[in-house]
Design an enzyme around this catalytic site. Structure first.
Site, mmCIF file in Angstrom:
data_model
loop_
_atom_site.group_PDB
_atom_site.id
_atom_site.type_symbol
_atom_site.label_atom_id
_atom_site.label_comp_id
_atom_site.label_asym_id
_atom_site.label_seq_id
_atom_site.Cartn_x
_atom_site.Cartn_y
_atom_site.Cartn_z
ATOM 1 N N THR A 189 0.837 -1.189 0.000
ATOM 2 C CA THR A 189 0.000 0.000 0.000
ATOM 3 C C THR A 189 0.872 1.239 0.000
ATOM 4 O O THR A 189 2.086 1.147 -0.086
ATOM 5 C CB THR A 189 -0.918 -0.004 1.217
ATOM 6 N N GLU A 276 -10.318 8.823 -1.295
ATOM 7 C CA GLU A 276 -10.606 10.249 -1.474
ATOM 8 C C GLU A 276 -11.988 10.450 -2.092
ATOM 9 O O GLU A 276 -12.258 10.028 -3.217
ATOM 10 C CB GLU A 276 -9.526 10.878 -2.357
ATOM 11 N N ASN A 400 -8.048 16.163 -5.568
ATOM 12 C CA ASN A 400 -6.847 16.027 -6.385
ATOM 13 C C ASN A 400 -6.572 17.253 -7.243
ATOM 14 O O ASN A 400 -5.418 17.526 -7.591
ATOM 15 C CB ASN A 400 -6.953 14.763 -7.234
ATOM 16 N N THR A 405 -2.499 23.057 -3.514
ATOM 17 C CA THR A 405 -2.834 24.450 -3.175
ATOM 18 C C THR A 405 -3.193 24.571 -1.705
ATOM 19 O O THR A 405 -3.387 23.585 -1.025
ATOM 20 C CB THR A 405 -4.013 24.939 -4.023
#
EC number: 2.3.1.35
Length: 405
Positions: A189, A276, A400, A405
């Site tokens: 992983t 995510e 993503n 940022t």
């Protein structure tokens, strides 16, 4: 949103294995982003590493050192130290040397691990400055804090623990992992650490980890992207008063193998559950293959299809997308008239087309669940494979798109 992933379970301390957490402020001030792990002298260590050709500098270094005497593992988050060339190797070497000097060990006894943004120089000075605090924090019961310390885009820490009794002695296996995106392990992983107080010969330990990884970490995918930094380590401290395991047989080995597999499976599936932007935990099971690889080819064709993954997110039983993925998986001489496809226990396709008993309401009811099973019966042989994946949501794109940022 983590799917079915609750608070960390009890993570039993492993005698001879300590963990210390500190803040280097790599991405933001105060963030606990450095984890130091100390192995008892005489521990054996096994490792599996990414097969990505652009593997990170710490992977190169750890892979070259883990067969020797290992005393410390050093992990940083916030910076992958990947795509950094020779300066990256030098940076990883410097952090290991700094820890070795503080701990009074040879630099070759320190293994580095990094996770975070690719292509940026490792902030060596920040990491080195945090090492004294991490060493001062070392404790055998710090697993939960370490699980949080290795997180990047994860929303929850991930860990599992098992204990069993052999000849009146309690043996412990505890592990943690991190990962939520850039997940299609090609060995293990993103990062995983498992420790036991059993005493195991290195060759046996290596085979045990490789087998466990193939059945757990190598069967998960979120987005089909194999990371540059994937590593999974298994450490045996030898502190439990039981006989050394020198071969892959016997009651003690069988019990340890089962415990390691269960821990590996739990922390690997936790990565998928915390994928995510994931809103669905999806099991893709392919049965009846003529070979294991063709079962995997079909399973991954389904799991990696953006059309299927977005249908899962929308709870839309668009079963034609599943048939299309199976058909393009590359299985030679595939007879579609023998294939049955199920959503949960509902047969959606049979003999090359829509199942006669299927209704849209049945499919919609299954797709509305948080945990969904897709089962494909190929009718070609006796091989089976199972993988775990997620849907593809708006949030995945947002995370993503904004990662740097």
């Amino acid at each position: 949103m983590a799917v079915g992933l609750g608070p960390l379970p009890t993570l039993h301390p492993v005698p001879g294995f300590e963990l210390g957490i500190a803040s280097a402020g790599i991405k933001r001030p105060g963030r606990k982003d450095i984890v130091v792990m100390r192995c008892a002298e005489g521990s054996t260590v096994a490792g599996v590493f990414t097969l990505n050709a652009f593997c990170a500098a710490p992977v190169i270094l750890a892979r070259s050192r883990f067969l020797g005497p290992v005393r410390y593992l050093l992990t940083n988050t916030g910076n992958a130290n990947a795509g950094t060339g020779e300066p990256g190797i030098a940076a990883a070497t410097r952090t290991c040397s700094a820890l070795a000097e503080l701990a009074g060990v040879d630099p070759s006894a320190v293994l580095p691990y990094s996770t975070g943004v690719i292509g940026e120089p490792l902030p060596v000075d920040k990491i080195v400055a945090a090492l004294p605090d991490a060493l001062a924090d070392l404790a055998e019961d710090n697993w939960a804090a370490a699980a949080a310390g290795i997180m990047t885009t994860d929303t929850q820490p991930k860990g599992a623990s098992r204990q069993f009794v052999h000849d009146g002695v309690t043996v412990t296996v505890t592990g943690i992992s991190k990962g939520a995106g850039m997940i299609k392990p090609n060995m293990a992983t993103m990062l995983g650490y498992i420790a036991t107080d059993a005493k195991v010969a290195q060759g046996v330990l290596q085979d045990l980890l490789r087998d466990a990884a193939n059945k757990s970490f190598n069967r998960i995918t979120i987005d089909g992207d194999t990371s540059t930094n994937d590593c999974c380590m298994l450490i045996a401290t030898g502190q439990a008063p039981v006989a050394e395991i020198t071969q892959a047989s016997g009651a003690l080995f069988a019990a340890l193998k089962q415990a390691v597999l269960e821990v590996s499976m739990e922390v690997a599936q936790a990565i998928v559950r915390d994928g995510e932007g994931a809103t669905k935990f999806v099991t893709v099971q392919v049965n009846g293959g003529a070979a294991h690889q063709e079962c995997l080819d079909v399973a991954y064709a389904v799991a990696h299809s953006p059309l299927i993954k977005t249908a899962l997110f929308a709870s839309d039983p668009n079963w034609g997308r599943i048939l299309a993925a199976v058909g393009r998986a590359g299985v030679p001489q595939l007879d579609v008239s023998k294939i049955d496809v199920y959503l949960g226990d509902v047969c959606i396709a049979s003999k090359g087309g829509r199942a006669a008993s299927y209704t849209e309401e049945q499919g919609a009811a299954v797709m509305a669940r948080e945990e969904i099973g897709i089962r494909i019966e190929l009718g070609r042989g006796a091989c089976s494979e199972t993988i775990w994946t997620t849907d593809l949501s708006h949030e995945y794109v947002k995370i993503n798109a904004e990662y740097r940022t």
